[in-house]
Design a protein around this motif. Structure first.
Motif, PDB file in Angstrom:
ATOM      1  N   LEU A  50       0.810  -1.209   0.000  1.00 63.37           N
ATOM      2  CA  LEU A  50       0.000   0.000   0.000  1.00 63.37           C
ATOM      3  C   LEU A  50       0.850   1.269   0.000  1.00 63.37           C
ATOM      4  CD1 LEU A  50      -2.763  -1.197   2.466  1.00 63.37           C
ATOM      5  CD2 LEU A  50      -3.112  -0.544   0.077  1.00 63.37           C
ATOM      6  N   ALA A  51       2.109   1.154   0.413  1.00 59.49           N
ATOM      7  CA  ALA A  51       3.028   2.291   0.332  1.00 59.49           C
ATOM      8  C   ALA A  51       3.552   2.495  -1.074  1.00 59.49           C
ATOM      9  CB  ALA A  51       4.192   2.091   1.298  1.00 59.49           C
ATOM     10  N   ASN A  52       3.342   1.507  -1.946  1.00 59.08           N
ATOM     11  CA  ASN A  52       3.803   1.561  -3.334  1.00 59.08           C
ATOM     12  C   ASN A  52       2.649   2.008  -4.235  1.00 59.08           C
ATOM     13  OD1 ASN A  52       4.703   1.120  -5.923  1.00 59.08           O
ATOM     14  ND2 ASN A  52       5.111  -1.064  -5.660  1.00 59.08           N
ATOM     15  N   PRO A  53       2.706   3.215  -4.802  1.00 59.63           N
ATOM     16  CA  PRO A  53       1.592   3.710  -5.619  1.00 59.63           C
ATOM     17  C   PRO A  53       1.306   2.878  -6.873  1.00 59.63           C
ATOM     18  CG  PRO A  53       3.044   5.508  -4.968  1.00 59.63           C
ATOM     19  CD  PRO A  53       3.746   4.237  -4.613  1.00 59.63           C
TER      20      PRO A  53
ATOM     21  N   SER B 287       3.223  11.862 -16.096  1.00 61.91           N
ATOM     22  CA  SER B 287       3.386  11.530 -14.684  1.00 61.91           C
ATOM     23  C   SER B 287       4.494  10.494 -14.550  1.00 61.91           C
ATOM     24  CB  SER B 287       2.085  10.979 -14.084  1.00 61.91           C
ATOM     25  OG  SER B 287       1.697   9.784 -14.744  1.00 61.91           O
ATOM     26  N   VAL B 288       5.175  10.508 -13.417  1.00 61.82           N
ATOM     27  CA  VAL B 288       6.290   9.587 -13.198  1.00 61.82           C
ATOM     28  C   VAL B 288       6.366   9.215 -11.723  1.00 61.82           C
ATOM     29  CG1 VAL B 288       7.976  11.442 -12.846  1.00 61.82           C
ATOM     30  CG2 VAL B 288       8.764   9.193 -13.629  1.00 61.82           C
ATOM     31  N   LEU B 289       6.790   7.994 -11.475  1.00 62.81           N
ATOM     32  CA  LEU B 289       7.046   7.520 -10.117  1.00 62.81           C
ATOM     33  C   LEU B 289       8.413   6.848 -10.102  1.00 62.81           C
ATOM     34  CD1 LEU B 289       6.118   6.508  -7.162  1.00 62.81           C
ATOM     35  CD2 LEU B 289       5.612   4.374  -8.374  1.00 62.81           C
ATOM     36  N   VAL B 290       9.230   7.179  -9.117  1.00 64.89           N
ATOM     37  CA  VAL B 290      10.504   6.507  -8.871  1.00 64.89           C
ATOM     38  C   VAL B 290      10.579   6.218  -7.384  1.00 64.89           C
ATOM     39  CG1 VAL B 290      13.022   6.625  -8.996  1.00 64.89           C
ATOM     40  CG2 VAL B 290      11.635   7.729 -10.772  1.00 64.89           C
ATOM     41  N   MET B 291      10.802   4.961  -7.014  1.00 63.08           N
ATOM     42  CA  MET B 291      10.910   4.636  -5.593  1.00 63.08           C
ATOM     43  C   MET B 291      11.771   3.401  -5.387  1.00 63.08           C
ATOM     44  SD  MET B 291       7.202   2.985  -4.536  1.00 63.08           S
ATOM     45  CE  MET B 291       7.768   2.670  -2.861  1.00 63.08           C
ATOM     46  N   HIS B 292      12.322   3.316  -4.196  1.00 62.65           N
ATOM     47  CA  HIS B 292      13.054   2.123  -3.778  1.00 62.65           C
ATOM     48  C   HIS B 292      12.293   1.509  -2.618  1.00 62.65           C
ATOM     49  CE1 HIS B 292      16.357  -0.606  -2.843  1.00 62.65           C
ATOM     50  NE2 HIS B 292      16.187  -0.274  -1.576  1.00 62.65           N
TER      51      HIS B 292
ATOM     52  N   PHE C 121       9.402   9.226  -4.895  1.00 59.34           N
ATOM     53  CA  PHE C 121       8.606  10.400  -5.226  1.00 59.34           C
ATOM     54  C   PHE C 121       7.725  10.081  -6.426  1.00 59.34           C
ATOM     55  CE2 PHE C 121      12.053  10.901  -8.238  1.00 59.34           C
ATOM     56  CZ  PHE C 121      11.454  11.469  -9.359  1.00 59.34           C
ATOM     57  N   LEU C 122       6.615  10.794  -6.532  1.00 61.37           N
ATOM     58  CA  LEU C 122       5.782  10.776  -7.725  1.00 61.37           C
ATOM     59  C   LEU C 122       5.522  12.223  -8.128  1.00 61.37           C
ATOM     60  CD1 LEU C 122       2.573  11.520  -6.927  1.00 61.37           C
ATOM     61  CD2 LEU C 122       2.682   9.215  -5.992  1.00 61.37           C
TER      62      LEU C 122
ATOM     63  N   PHE D  71       8.142  10.960  -0.504  1.00 56.17           N
ATOM     64  CA  PHE D  71       7.634  10.205   0.639  1.00 56.17           C
ATOM     65  C   PHE D  71       8.640   9.190   1.169  1.00 56.17           C
ATOM     66  CE2 PHE D  71       6.278   8.189  -3.304  1.00 56.17           C
ATOM     67  CZ  PHE D  71       6.673   6.872  -3.130  1.00 56.17           C
ATOM     68  N   MET D  72       8.497   8.890   2.443  1.00 61.63           N
ATOM     69  CA  MET D  72       9.270   7.834   3.099  1.00 61.63           C
ATOM     70  C   MET D  72       8.385   7.216   4.169  1.00 61.63           C
ATOM     71  SD  MET D  72      12.933   7.986   5.149  1.00 61.63           S
ATOM     72  CE  MET D  72      12.284   9.122   6.385  1.00 61.63           C
TER      73      MET D  72
END
Length: 275
Positions: free
Chosen positions: A45-48, A159-164, A173-174, A198-199
């Motif tokens: 749920l933390a992953n968009p 739109s873009v999303l990058v996360m680890h 971030f998105l 976000f974190m």
């Protein structure tokens, strides 16, 4: 003594907030909750762009807005629906439909209630672990039921999303940039950038702690809005229905006086469904 007037929706927000505080204590007391699966669900749920169907109801209350000390309550209905395009590629669609109830924003003793403009985002997301990427179009749809609650413009942009993401930790971030391409020619053009950094950290119980920063840059109006939002949340069940909840103070950092609230509060309840 004459009491200040509050709308029914703002009173309801406080009732929901007290409920969520009690609900958080209840959620952490569930002895039969499978800890590992609860944490996995919190991470998803933390992953968009997770392949997970959910319907978050995001309640936002902002107070002390502008020269008339206005208040604004917004509930964002935000369903997330994934589609499997191939074994290695998903299309994640995210919808935001705001319902707004505001007082003393456009003038003293004024009140507006209705739908605001909707935002629809589609992320093409390859199945990866660790570094997660998503890219696609974002659409602004003029669904506002009152003139002052919307732009009367149709818009589009990237739109873009990058996360680890690792077990228990999500950082990323998105962002989207939307330009108006059609609509009422008498209304101002839309040229707006939005990003959320976000974190969050999840625990075996399904509880989570986090923080995010939201930045909105209106290029046409030359205004910048920034808020910092710490959060606490958890996951539990109502019968067989999985529910995530989250409470966040909204701390305004930057913004013009006529738009920036003195303080804000957000409470989110998300209903999670099997994909």
């Amino acid at each position: 003594m004459k009491l200040p007037k509050y709308s029914i929706s703002i009173q309801s927000f406080f009732i929901a907030f007290i409920f969520l505080l009690n609900f958080s204590a209840f959620a952490q007391e569930q002895p039969d909750k499978p800890g590992a699966s609860a944490q996995e669900l919190a991470d998803k749920l933390a992953n968009p762009v997770a392949s997970l169907i959910s319907v978050p109801l995001q309640n936002n209350l902002n107070y002390g807005i502008g020269p008339y000390n206005g208040s604004k309550y917004t509930i964002n209905i935000q369903p997330v629906v994934p589609f499997k395009l191939s074994d290695n590629l998903n299309l994640i669609t995210r919808y935001i439909l705001p319902v707004v109830d505001q007082t003393d924003i456009t003038g003293e003793n004024t009140h507006e209630f209705g739908l605001s403009d909707a935002t629809v985002t589609a992320f093409f997301a390859p199945k990866t672990k660790g570094l997660i990427l998503g890219i696609g179009p974002a659409f602004l749809v003029p669904t506002a039921t009152e003139k002052v609650l919307g732009t009367e413009k149709f818009g589009i942009g990237p739109s873009v999303l990058v996360m680890h993401q690792g077990k228990g930790l999500s950082v990323g971030f998105l962002a989207n940039q939307i330009w108006s391409v059609a609509g009422n020619e008498d209304r101002a053009d839309v040229n707006q950038f939005y990003t959320q950094i976000f974190m969050s950290h999840s625990y075996k119980s399904g509880a989570s702690l986090g923080v995010n920063a939201e930045i909105t840059q209106n290029w046409a109006g030359n205004t910048t809005m920034i808020s910092l939002n710490p959060s606490i949340g958890g996951i539990t069940k109502f019968g067989s229905q999985v529910v995530q909840f989250n409470v966040q103070p909204l701390i305004p950092i930057v913004g013009p006086h006529e738009m920036r609230p003195n303080w804000g509060l957000r409470a989110v309840v998300a209903f999670v469904f099997p994909g």
